[in-house]
Design a protein around this motif. Structure first.
Motif, PDB file in Angstrom:
ATOM      1  N   LEU A  77      30.270  41.448  39.152  1.00  0.00           N
ATOM      2  CA  LEU A  77      30.707  41.155  38.628  1.00  0.00           C
ATOM      3  C   LEU A  77      29.748  39.740  37.525  1.00  0.00           C
ATOM      4  CD1 LEU A  77      34.772  41.702  37.657  1.00  0.00           C
ATOM      5  CD2 LEU A  77      32.776  43.047  37.083  1.00  0.00           C
ATOM      6  N   PRO A  78      29.632  39.995  36.338  1.00  0.00           N
ATOM      7  CA  PRO A  78      29.041  39.075  35.407  1.00  0.00           C
ATOM      8  C   PRO A  78      29.635  38.085  35.809  1.00  0.00           C
ATOM      9  CG  PRO A  78      29.199  40.847  33.552  1.00  0.00           C
ATOM     10  CD  PRO A  78      30.045  41.587  34.632  1.00  0.00           C
ATOM     11  N   ASN A  79      30.768  37.725  35.813  1.00  0.00           N
ATOM     12  CA  ASN A  79      30.882  35.921  36.299  1.00  0.00           C
ATOM     13  C   ASN A  79      31.810  35.323  36.832  1.00  0.00           C
ATOM     14  OD1 ASN A  79      33.166  37.807  35.278  1.00  0.00           O
ATOM     15  ND2 ASN A  79      34.199  36.144  34.283  1.00  0.00           N
ATOM     16  N   THR A  80      32.127  36.643  37.972  1.00  0.00           N
ATOM     17  CA  THR A  80      32.489  36.661  39.646  1.00  0.00           C
ATOM     18  C   THR A  80      32.830  38.025  40.006  1.00  0.00           C
ATOM     19  OG1 THR A  80      34.627  35.913  40.275  1.00  0.00           O
ATOM     20  CG2 THR A  80      35.234  37.122  38.393  1.00  0.00           C
ATOM     21  N   LYS A  81      32.886  37.900  41.207  1.00  0.00           N
ATOM     22  CA  LYS A  81      33.345  39.369  42.058  1.00  0.00           C
ATOM     23  C   LYS A  81      34.537  39.636  42.168  1.00  0.00           C
ATOM     24  CE  LYS A  81      31.556  36.822  46.035  1.00  0.00           C
ATOM     25  NZ  LYS A  81      31.749  35.514  45.403  1.00  0.00           N
ATOM     26  N   ILE A  82      35.113  40.595  42.762  1.00  0.00           N
ATOM     27  CA  ILE A  82      35.933  41.263  43.246  1.00  0.00           C
ATOM     28  C   ILE A  82      36.111  41.648  44.701  1.00  0.00           C
ATOM     29  CG2 ILE A  82      37.773  43.381  43.611  1.00  0.00           C
ATOM     30  CD1 ILE A  82      37.643  41.559  40.785  1.00  0.00           C
ATOM     31  N   GLU A  83      36.572  41.312  46.058  1.00  0.00           N
ATOM     32  CA  GLU A  83      36.412  41.309  46.735  1.00  0.00           C
ATOM     33  C   GLU A  83      37.276  42.377  47.638  1.00  0.00           C
ATOM     34  OE1 GLU A  83      35.933  38.225  50.861  1.00  0.00           O
ATOM     35  OE2 GLU A  83      38.225  38.641  49.716  1.00  0.00           O
ATOM     36  N   LEU A  84      36.717  43.497  48.334  1.00  0.00           N
ATOM     37  CA  LEU A  84      37.210  44.640  48.371  1.00  0.00           C
ATOM     38  C   LEU A  84      37.771  44.453  50.025  1.00  0.00           C
ATOM     39  CD1 LEU A  84      36.393  47.452  46.331  1.00  0.00           C
ATOM     40  CD2 LEU A  84      38.246  46.960  46.588  1.00  0.00           C
ATOM     41  N   LEU A  85      38.784  44.765  50.695  1.00  0.00           N
ATOM     42  CA  LEU A  85      39.401  44.068  52.263  1.00  0.00           C
ATOM     43  C   LEU A  85      39.924  45.466  52.176  1.00  0.00           C
ATOM     44  CD1 LEU A  85      41.262  40.311  51.501  1.00  0.00           C
ATOM     45  CD2 LEU A  85      39.118  41.157  52.585  1.00  0.00           C
ATOM     46  N   ALA A  86      39.394  45.143  53.952  1.00  0.00           N
ATOM     47  CA  ALA A  86      39.954  46.364  54.839  1.00  0.00           C
ATOM     48  C   ALA A  86      40.072  45.644  56.155  1.00  0.00           C
ATOM     49  CB  ALA A  86      39.301  47.643  54.293  1.00  0.00           C
ATOM     50  N   PRO A  87      41.484  46.197  56.786  1.00  0.00           N
ATOM     51  CA  PRO A  87      41.359  45.660  57.898  1.00  0.00           C
ATOM     52  C   PRO A  87      40.393  45.542  58.696  1.00  0.00           C
ATOM     53  CG  PRO A  87      43.116  47.175  57.266  1.00  0.00           C
ATOM     54  CD  PRO A  87      42.135  46.565  56.396  1.00  0.00           C
ATOM     55  N   LEU A  88      40.445  45.064  59.756  1.00  0.00           N
ATOM     56  CA  LEU A  88      38.990  44.849  61.323  1.00  0.00           C
ATOM     57  C   LEU A  88      39.721  44.458  62.797  1.00  0.00           C
ATOM     58  CD1 LEU A  88      36.479  46.173  62.196  1.00  0.00           C
ATOM     59  CD2 LEU A  88      35.690  43.461  61.614  1.00  0.00           C
ATOM     60  N   GLY A  89      40.367  45.691  63.203  1.00  0.00           N
ATOM     61  CA  GLY A  89      41.027  45.029  64.419  1.00  0.00           C
ATOM     62  C   GLY A  89      42.287  45.204  64.418  1.00  0.00           C
ATOM     63  N   ALA A  90      42.891  44.651  65.808  1.00  0.00           N
ATOM     64  CA  ALA A  90      43.816  44.446  66.206  1.00  0.00           C
ATOM     65  C   ALA A  90      45.107  43.895  65.646  1.00  0.00           C
ATOM     66  CB  ALA A  90      44.615  45.663  67.360  1.00  0.00           C
ATOM     67  N   ASP A  91      44.317  42.360  64.835  1.00  0.00           N
ATOM     68  CA  ASP A  91      45.149  41.087  64.587  1.00  0.00           C
ATOM     69  C   ASP A  91      45.158  40.548  63.057  1.00  0.00           C
ATOM     70  OD1 ASP A  91      46.546  41.121  66.393  1.00  0.00           O
ATOM     71  OD2 ASP A  91      44.860  40.320  67.811  1.00  0.00           O
ATOM     72  N   SER A  92      44.264  42.345  61.993  1.00  0.00           N
ATOM     73  CA  SER A  92      43.763  41.853  60.635  1.00  0.00           C
ATOM     74  C   SER A  92      44.999  40.720  60.299  1.00  0.00           C
ATOM     75  CB  SER A  92      43.338  43.328  59.861  1.00  0.00           C
ATOM     76  OG  SER A  92      43.303  42.860  58.798  1.00  0.00           O
ATOM     77  N   PRO A  93      45.138  39.708  59.471  1.00  0.00           N
ATOM     78  CA  PRO A  93      45.480  38.963  58.647  1.00  0.00           C
ATOM     79  C   PRO A  93      46.403  40.280  57.200  1.00  0.00           C
ATOM     80  CG  PRO A  93      43.596  38.207  58.441  1.00  0.00           C
ATOM     81  CD  PRO A  93      43.690  38.784  59.036  1.00  0.00           C
ATOM     82  N   ILE A  94      45.799  41.120  56.883  1.00  0.00           N
ATOM     83  CA  ILE A  94      46.075  42.451  55.453  1.00  0.00           C
ATOM     84  C   ILE A  94      46.717  43.257  56.279  1.00  0.00           C
ATOM     85  CG2 ILE A  94      44.005  40.885  54.602  1.00  0.00           C
ATOM     86  CD1 ILE A  94      42.933  44.240  54.505  1.00  0.00           C
ATOM     87  N   ALA A  95      46.819  43.817  57.970  1.00  0.00           N
ATOM     88  CA  ALA A  95      47.510  44.543  58.167  1.00  0.00           C
ATOM     89  C   ALA A  95      48.969  44.985  57.900  1.00  0.00           C
ATOM     90  CB  ALA A  95      47.604  44.329  59.268  1.00  0.00           C
ATOM     91  N   ALA A  96      49.806  43.102  57.395  1.00  0.00           N
ATOM     92  CA  ALA A  96      50.835  43.408  57.193  1.00  0.00           C
ATOM     93  C   ALA A  96      51.143  43.817  55.878  1.00  0.00           C
ATOM     94  CB  ALA A  96      52.214  41.752  57.452  1.00  0.00           C
ATOM     95  N   PHE A  97      50.110  43.273  54.957  1.00  0.00           N
ATOM     96  CA  PHE A  97      50.195  43.315  53.474  1.00  0.00           C
ATOM     97  C   PHE A  97      50.073  45.298  53.326  1.00  0.00           C
ATOM     98  CE2 PHE A  97      48.050  44.236  49.154  1.00  0.00           C
ATOM     99  CZ  PHE A  97      48.784  43.401  48.158  1.00  0.00           C
ATOM    100  N   LEU A  98      49.446  45.906  53.991  1.00  0.00           N
ATOM    101  CA  LEU A  98      49.094  47.029  53.444  1.00  0.00           C
ATOM    102  C   LEU A  98      50.080  47.914  54.338  1.00  0.00           C
ATOM    103  CD1 LEU A  98      45.466  47.533  54.517  1.00  0.00           C
ATOM    104  CD2 LEU A  98      46.347  48.019  52.229  1.00  0.00           C
ATOM    105  N   ALA A  99      50.717  47.792  54.863  1.00  0.00           N
ATOM    106  CA  ALA A  99      52.147  48.642  55.241  1.00  0.00           C
ATOM    107  C   ALA A  99      53.038  48.033  54.878  1.00  0.00           C
ATOM    108  CB  ALA A  99      52.556  47.541  57.227  1.00  0.00           C
ATOM    109  N   ARG A 100      52.579  46.894  53.985  1.00  0.00           N
ATOM    110  CA  ARG A 100      53.854  47.160  53.305  1.00  0.00           C
ATOM    111  C   ARG A 100      53.796  47.506  51.519  1.00  0.00           C
ATOM    112  NH1 ARG A 100      54.289  41.540  53.930  1.00  0.00           N
ATOM    113  NH2 ARG A 100      52.772  41.012  52.132  1.00  0.00           N
TER     114      ARG A 100
END
Lengths: 135, 135
Positions: B48-71
């Protein structure tokens, strides 16, 4: 067509406590509160160098964030707002790709006095998106 | 002490579909994907002109966002990242106000190769906050 990130909105149960926390923990500049009864919210803004964080608390019986806070009593990230030059052109492009606009599909006057629309979070990975026209 | 909004992170179940949606619906510039196995995520960025949006997908077995996506299987807003000049000074100020730092309390090297810390969402209205040192 997508422009600046105008703000990130965070729904909070207690505006005064939230503002004080951002001031003391981060040295942030926090403005408001501004009661917006026609929008059912009271707002404060954390001013950042490149954008702002909108803190939202419910106002009145029919607040649009009441259901969110009932599901998330501690608060949480509620929506992001992107600026567009022409909100009707943006809407028509979105509709052509199958995205859904909430409500009647016609822009309303938003909290900043400008035309806004909200997009269905199911079309954008669970993220509620507001579009605001900035002329 | 709080600086720019570096990014807003959105966890998504399907990076390619999310990127295509932002491109087609918004005409957005989306970069990546970049696999970051040491962080357990694959990332893309909406510029974006003033900042950015980070799109995150899990990678591997111990992803720190796995629990979030499970919920939140459809995805959702995951965190905001603020820039600070001095992450240790920022941490000490935060701790002095009673805010909690996740993990060991020591900065780690973040996804952009800079020191980062995460703050407990319960101390900030349900919002997970990342701090990133930008020298």
């Amino acid at each position: 067509m997508i422009g600046r990130l105008n703000h990130v909105a965070i729904a909070v149960p207690d505006l005064g406590a939230a503002a004080e926390r951002y001031r003391s923990a981060f040295g942030a500049t926090v403005t408001g509160p501004d009661a917006l009864p026609e929008h059912g919210v009271t707002v404060m803004f954390i001013e950042l160098p490149n954008t702002k964080i909108e803190l939202l608390a419910p106002l009145g019986a029919d607040s649009p964030i009441a259901a969110f806070l009932a599901r998330n009593p501690a608060g949480g990230m509620h929506h992001v707002c992107y600026e567009v030059d022409d909100i009707l052109a943006a809407r028509d492009r979105l509709l052509a790709t199958g995205a859904r606009v909430l409500g009647t599909g016609e822009p309303k006057t938003g909290a900043h006095g400008r035309p806004v629309l909200f997009l269905h979070p199911k079309d954008f990975d669970g993220t509620l998106i507001e579009l605001e026209e900035v002329a």
